[in-house]
Design an enzyme around this catalytic site. Structure first.
Site, short mmCIF file in Angstrom:
data_model
loop_
_atom_site.label_atom_id
_atom_site.label_comp_id
_atom_site.label_asym_id
_atom_site.label_seq_id
_atom_site.Cartn_x
_atom_site.Cartn_y
_atom_site.Cartn_z
N GLN A 190 0.86 -1.18 0.00
CA GLN A 190 0.00 0.00 0.00
C GLN A 190 0.90 1.23 0.00
O GLN A 190 1.63 1.48 0.95
CB GLN A 190 -0.93 0.02 1.22
N TYR B 9 -6.15 10.67 3.64
CA TYR B 9 -4.72 10.79 3.37
C TYR B 9 -4.54 11.86 2.28
O TYR B 9 -5.50 12.48 1.87
CB TYR B 9 -4.16 9.43 2.95
N ARG C 237 -10.22 -7.31 9.89
CA ARG C 237 -10.31 -7.79 11.27
C ARG C 237 -10.57 -9.28 11.37
O ARG C 237 -10.08 -9.94 12.30
CB ARG C 237 -11.42 -7.02 12.00
#
Length: 391
Positions: A100, A170, A347
């Protein structure tokens, strides 16, 4: 035509994945000195040995001020050897590896990094209690070049996929959000101008790497805050990216790490645990009325972005990755039936790294993650599921 099986091999640009499952990028907290560690490699090996087709290393910064905080990897010559060692290990497990790639922009902690953060427009930072500087033309030229250099380094390291981070407030995402981008130059105003940086970066990276690796982007189906990117605008942005032809797929996420993180995570809000993990200034800020409202509560449900993601599927022809609340085999099968090419999980795999193998072998129909989100504050000490009793 019948929908493909989620455990069937699939092409992602020039890369063949053994199945259509993706370990989503979630910060690992295992690079305390900004270098690849054995612990970081083992973290990803757990999910690739557990059956995932593609694991995503998060978060690889293109520049020092682009880190969320100092304990993060900046891609360059001094980190190349460790990144190559990690890529080799993942390949030996039979999976592919993505990096990423991004610049944290206003999500960066300038006090931790030792250099002020950048954003589309000047604004106060709730993380560093400093002012965030508005990026100049020179900054944007330098940062675009840094994306290119980072892409080349990751190709040299043996990475298969580059995921450009265009979500979660971001840097690129901060330009897209009208509430964060108040510029009056060619980078602000109409969506076409606010989209310029993301499109410029995608084009520059694709021109650099060609067909050597797959290039994808993570975008938001909605930022989840007033002044953020709406679903309608995000679909228009996705159409621009598709028309540019620089990307092999889009991963559909949501929320804002800066303004509304729980919009992405859903489930319980671990306010006490999160505050305890923060530096003193931020911990104090979280006790104020504004700070207490930072971690909103959104009920968890399977595939909670699905309704919005289906609008993207209808509007686009390019491959899409569904993200958000994927824990069950029937949810994964529904994603394939809906026309999504890949499913990304976070998760659920943190709780059960071998979940994909168990689902494929019919040893389970769902993961056991309870969505308490107490894993969120552990990113500063090694991301883990605190519900699991240590052996």
């Amino acid at each position: 035509m019948s929908a493909p099986g989620v455990f069937e091999p699939a092409r992602l640009g020039p890369v063949t994945l053994r199945n259509r499952t993706v370990k989503a990028a979630t910060f690992e907290g295992r690079a305390p000195h900004g270098q690849v560690t054995d612990e970081l490699i083992d973290y990803h090996l757990a999910v690739t040995r557990g059956g995932v087709g593609l694991t995503t290393v998060a978060y690889l910064a293109v520049a020092p001020e682009g880190r969320t905080h100092r304990e993060q990897i900046v891609v360059g010559e001094d980190t190349l050897a460790g990144l190559a060692r990690m890529a080799d290990a993942i390949h030996e497990s039979g999976a592919a590896i993505a990096g990423q790639v991004g610049h944290a922009g206003p999500v960066a902690n300038g006090r931790s990094n030792g250099v002020h953060a950048l954003a589309a427009s000047r604004m106060p930072s709730p993380l560093s209690m400093q002012m965030i500087r508005s990026a100049s033309e020179a900054d944007l030229t330098r940062i675009t070049a840094a994306y290119v250099a980072t892409a080349r380094t990751l190709v040299r390291a043996g990475f298969d996929v580059l995921e450009l981070h265009m979500a979660h407030s971001y840097l690129i995402s901060s330009f897209l959000a009208p509430g964060l981008n108040r510029r009056r130059d060619r980078w602000g105003g109409a969506l076409e101008h606010r989209a310029r940086l993301g499109r410029q970066v995608a084009r520059a990276v694709r021109d650099e790497v060609g067909s050597e690796v797959a290039v994808t982007a993570k975008i938001s189906v909605s930022d989840g805050f007033k002044g953020g990117v709406s679903t309608d605008e995000s679909i228009e942005y996705a159409r621009l990216l598709e028309a540019d032809g620089c990307l092999d797929a889009l991963q559909l996420s949501g929320g804002s790490s800066l303004m509304n993180p729980m919009y992405l995570f859903r489930g319980e809000a671990p306010v006490k645990e999160f505050a305890a993990s923060m530096p003193p200034l931020v911990r104090w800020g979280m006790k104020t009325p504004m700070g207490k409202g930072f971690l909103k509560v959104y009920p968890f449900e399977e595939a909670y972005f699905r309704d919005k993601q289906l609008r993207f599927r209808e509007a686009l022809t390019m491959p899409l990755m569904q993200l958000g609340g994927i824990n069950r085999r029937d949810t994964m099968d529904q994603a394939m039936a809906d026309g999504f090419e890949f499913v990304a999980m976070g998760r659920a795999l943190l709780r059960e790294p071998d979940l994909v193998n168990r689902l494929q072998a019919d040893e389970a129909v769902a993961g056991v993650c309870i969505h308490c989100n107490r894993c969120m504050p552990t990113i500063y000490s090694g991301t883990r599921c605190p519900v699991i009793t240590p052996v």
